[in-house]
Design an enzyme around this catalytic site. Sequence first.
Site, PDB file in Angstrom:
ATOM      1  N   SER A 114      -5.260  10.757  -3.840  1.00  0.00           N
ATOM      2  CA  SER A 114      -5.520  10.077  -2.578  1.00  0.00           C
ATOM      3  C   SER A 114      -4.721  10.745  -1.479  1.00  0.00           C
ATOM      4  CB  SER A 114      -5.133   8.603  -2.682  1.00  0.00           C
ATOM      5  OG  SER A 114      -5.092   7.989  -1.405  1.00  0.00           O
TER       6      SER A 114
ATOM      7  N   TYR B 284       2.495   3.320  -4.472  1.00  0.00           N
ATOM      8  CA  TYR B 284       1.123   3.817  -4.565  1.00  0.00           C
ATOM      9  C   TYR B 284       1.083   5.314  -4.300  1.00  0.00           C
ATOM     10  CZ  TYR B 284      -3.897   4.314  -3.773  1.00  0.00           C
ATOM     11  OH  TYR B 284      -5.206   4.723  -3.846  1.00  0.00           O
TER      12      TYR B 284
END
Length: 312
Positions: A145, A171
Amino acid sequence: MIAGHDLSGKEAIVTGGASGLGYETARALASAGARVVIAARDEAKGAQAAQAISNQTGNEKVVYRRLDLGSLESVTTWASRHVATGRPLHILVLNAGVMAVPLSRTVDGFESQFGVNYLGHFAFAVGLLPALRAAGNARVVSLSSRAHRYSDVHFEDPNYERRPYDLWEAYGQSKSTCSLLAVALTARYGEHGVTANAVMPGGIKTNLQRHMSREDLASRGWDVEHPRGWKTPEQGAATSVWAAVAPELEGVGGEYLEDCAIAAPWTGAGAPPTGCYLPYAVNPGNADRLWALSEKLISDCGLPSPSTPEAA
């Protein structure tokens, strides 16, 4: 991306294939004739997704098998059972994940974003190595990501046991590790026909944002009511599909892909623009160090080391 490809006789596994990007990735591969195994935790959704894809594509070789990436026992048992079938594995898409969750831990005690997004996938991929190598030419797609920019890997405390927890930092760390997994797999098994690449799919409204409030989304510039700049799930899955089938990626591994292209490292000031990544996400030294750490964490749980001949 899938147009013109014939995957008849090929085997593919897609984690998190019951919804969102995983569903669209599985559907595309099935439409080209591959036997597709959807590996996901929710049994009802997984079975429904497999049936829906089969109906839409006319491919009856779409099946669901339950997988809980938050349990190393589930991961290793799943992989060993698949290997025991003797079927070569041509495409492995490590797609499933969680995002921006409050501090929680997997059943094995790992911080959940690190444990689910990365370590479960690490153990899964390593457990499936015999099937990947048997294919003679296999591809692994690891979903990273743009959020990898939030954090490099904190090797001394990846599970937030001694430092304050920050859900976005966690994350980001998990997505950096997902990218490094592609680098490490290719370095170790590329000569055996197994290559892996990391994929940045783009911003897509899926169940991944289920832990975020409307206010959280708005604060990050994500307009739910008027989703300008968001990709559709099909568009988001395009780079995963490209990574899995593109002839120009034959023998290519350890790269960070975005918008169906190989992205470039960003060494300038500020956040990297679209099509760029921070160099630590593909650093070979980081990848080697992460592999060694992952082996230790799994060994500490009483599971065999991925470096054993049985695993490889």
